[in-house]
Design an enzyme around this catalytic site. Structure first.
Site, PDB file in Angstrom:
ATOM      1  N   ASN A   1      16.068   1.152  -5.727  1.00  0.00           N
ATOM      2  CA  ASN A   1      16.150   1.415  -4.284  1.00  0.00           C
ATOM      3  C   ASN A   1      17.323   0.583  -3.773  1.00  0.00           C
ATOM      4  OD1 ASN A   1      15.857   1.713  -1.557  1.00  0.00           O
ATOM      5  ND2 ASN A   1      13.960   0.502  -1.399  1.00  0.00           N
TER       6      ASN A   1
ATOM      7  N   GLY B   1      12.127  -8.652  -1.805  1.00  0.00           N
ATOM      8  CA  GLY B   1      13.354  -9.352  -1.423  1.00  0.00           C
ATOM      9  C   GLY B   1      13.156 -10.836  -1.165  1.00  0.00           C
TER      10      GLY B   1
ATOM     11  N   GLU C   1       3.955  -2.155  -3.717  1.00  0.00           N
ATOM     12  CA  GLU C   1       4.951  -3.167  -3.362  1.00  0.00           C
ATOM     13  C   GLU C   1       4.348  -4.140  -2.358  1.00  0.00           C
ATOM     14  OE1 GLU C   1       9.132  -1.579  -4.145  1.00  0.00           O
ATOM     15  OE2 GLU C   1       8.611  -0.987  -2.122  1.00  0.00           O
TER      16      GLU C   1
ATOM     17  N   GLU D   1       9.640  -1.291   4.590  1.00  0.00           N
ATOM     18  CA  GLU D   1      10.684  -1.507   5.616  1.00  0.00           C
ATOM     19  C   GLU D   1      10.677  -0.368   6.623  1.00  0.00           C
ATOM     20  OE1 GLU D   1      13.893  -2.164   2.850  1.00  0.00           O
ATOM     21  OE2 GLU D   1      12.925  -4.031   2.232  1.00  0.00           O
TER      22      GLU D   1
ATOM     23  N   HIS E   1       8.098   3.369   2.413  1.00  0.00           N
ATOM     24  CA  HIS E   1       8.543   2.018   2.076  1.00  0.00           C
ATOM     25  C   HIS E   1       8.153   1.071   3.204  1.00  0.00           C
ATOM     26  CE1 HIS E   1      11.072  -1.402   1.135  1.00  0.00           C
ATOM     27  NE2 HIS E   1      11.157  -0.921  -0.091  1.00  0.00           N
TER      28      HIS E   1
ATOM     29  N   SER F   1      10.706  -8.094  -6.011  1.00  0.00           N
ATOM     30  CA  SER F   1      11.430  -9.120  -6.769  1.00  0.00           C
ATOM     31  C   SER F   1      11.259  -8.972  -8.274  1.00  0.00           C
ATOM     32  CB  SER F   1      11.016 -10.518  -6.290  1.00  0.00           C
ATOM     33  OG  SER F   1      11.335 -10.666  -4.914  1.00  0.00           O
TER      34      SER F   1
ATOM     35  N   LYS G   1      18.661   0.615  -0.972  1.00  0.00           N
ATOM     36  CA  LYS G   1      18.538   0.322   0.468  1.00  0.00           C
ATOM     37  C   LYS G   1      19.873   0.581   1.165  1.00  0.00           C
ATOM     38  CE  LYS G   1      15.058  -3.074  -0.698  1.00  0.00           C
ATOM     39  NZ  LYS G   1      14.174  -4.105  -0.212  1.00  0.00           N
TER      40      LYS G   1
HETATM   41  C1  PEP Z   1      12.006  -2.690  -2.694  1.00  0.00           C
HETATM   42  O1  PEP Z   1      12.426  -2.844  -1.559  1.00  0.00           O
HETATM   43  O2  PEP Z   1      11.554  -1.587  -3.025  1.00  0.00           O
HETATM   44  C2  PEP Z   1      12.023  -3.835  -3.592  1.00  0.00           C
HETATM   45  C3  PEP Z   1      11.167  -3.876  -4.561  1.00  0.00           C
HETATM   46  O3  PEP Z   1      12.961  -4.823  -3.334  1.00  0.00           O
HETATM   47  P1  PEP Z   1      13.247  -6.153  -4.213  1.00  0.00           P
HETATM   48  O4  PEP Z   1      13.230  -5.722  -5.663  1.00  0.00           O
HETATM   49  O5  PEP Z   1      14.593  -6.605  -3.769  1.00  0.00           O
HETATM   50  O6  PEP Z   1      12.162  -7.093  -3.912  1.00  0.00           O
END
Ligand code: PEP
Length: 251
Positions: free
Chosen positions: A9, A174, A168, A98, A96, A214, A11
């Site tokens: 992703n 992040g 997630e 976000e 997601h 992460s 983003k």
């Molecule tokens: C995501 O936003 O789907 C995600 C897993 O981000 P990160 O790997 O940066 O934590």
């Protein structure tokens, strides 16, 4: 054997030129990934046509990060599911955290988006997960159940057979803070059981459930060693082809 999937992703990162470079870099290393692992690149809308071109002729798939909750019309600035399908996009990341958090995405809008995604021949990568306060209040099971029941339970068995689910935990996205493999497995197994209630054992057992938050080359192997963790949805580490590959080697 369930599908094994590593989906990036990106983003709101990279220019189109950088995105093409990244896609080409992934193409260059893809054969080093563990055999049978499916790779998906979740690029920004502006990059999709070029990224699809860059991966053409390979088995790498391309995902959009969202789609509109209407098919067409006076919705300035929105991108519809038919527009994405017309480019050759195969997946749409929906729900997601976000989007839920910053853009007010609700189960109602997600139901509309899911329906349009399927109606246009694409499959959703549907994200669920609790935030930190919910985890601390031990509400994570309830939150994930609700996010599944309110959206995924509305699918037909045929639609459900194509879904990819991504757990997630918002507190891990992040932040550099990863769920432990045990925490991930606990929720993944729980989610699979919830899916079983509605769609039956066989369908639930076949559904890929990815971990996101992460995930990186150094922790992917431990996460993916868990029986119900079928891969990852990767944010930050998907922006470097070598890290993305490192994760795709980790099964
Ligand atoms: C995501 O936003 O789907 C995600 C897993 O981000 P990160 O790997 O940066 O934590």
């Amino acid at each position: 054997m369930r599908r094994k999937i590593v989906a990036g992703n990106w983003k709101m990162n990279t220019t189109v030129a950088e995105g093409i470079e990244l896609a080409k870099a992934v193409v260059a290393v893809k054969d080093e990934a563990k055999a049978g692992v499916e790779l998906i690149l979740g690029a920004p809308f502006t990059h999709l046509a070029s990224v699809i071109d860059a991966v053409r002729g390979t088995n790498i798939a391309v995902a959009a990060q969202n789609c509109a909750d209407h098919e067409k019309g006076a919705y300035t600035g929105e991108i519809s599911a038919p527009m994405l399908a017309g480019l050759g996009v195969q997946y749409v990341i929906l729900g997601h955290s976000e989007r839920r958090q910053y853009y007010g995405e609700t189960s109602e809008t997600l139901n509309a988006k899911m329906a349009l995604c399927y109606a246009n021949g694409m499959a959703p990568i549907y994200c669920i997960g609790e935030n930190l306060a919910e985890r601390e209040a031990e509400k994570h099971f309830d939150i994930c159940r609700k996010q599944i029941e309110e959206v995924v339970f509305n699918l037909t068995p045929e639609q459900f057979s194509k879904i990819i689910i991504a757990y997630e935990p918002v507190w891990a996205i992040g932040t550099g803070k990863t769920a432990t493999a045990e925490q991930a497995e606990e929720i993944h197994a729980f989610v699979r059981n919830v899916l079983k209630e509605k769609f039956g054992e066989e369908a639930a057992q076949s559904t890929p459930i990815l971990y996101g938050g992460s995930c990186k080359p150094s922790n992917a192997a431990e996460l993916f060693s868990k029986i119900d963790v079928d891969g990852g949805l990767i944010g930050g580490a998907a922006l470097k082809a070598d890290d993305f590959l490192g994760i795709a080697k980790a099964f």
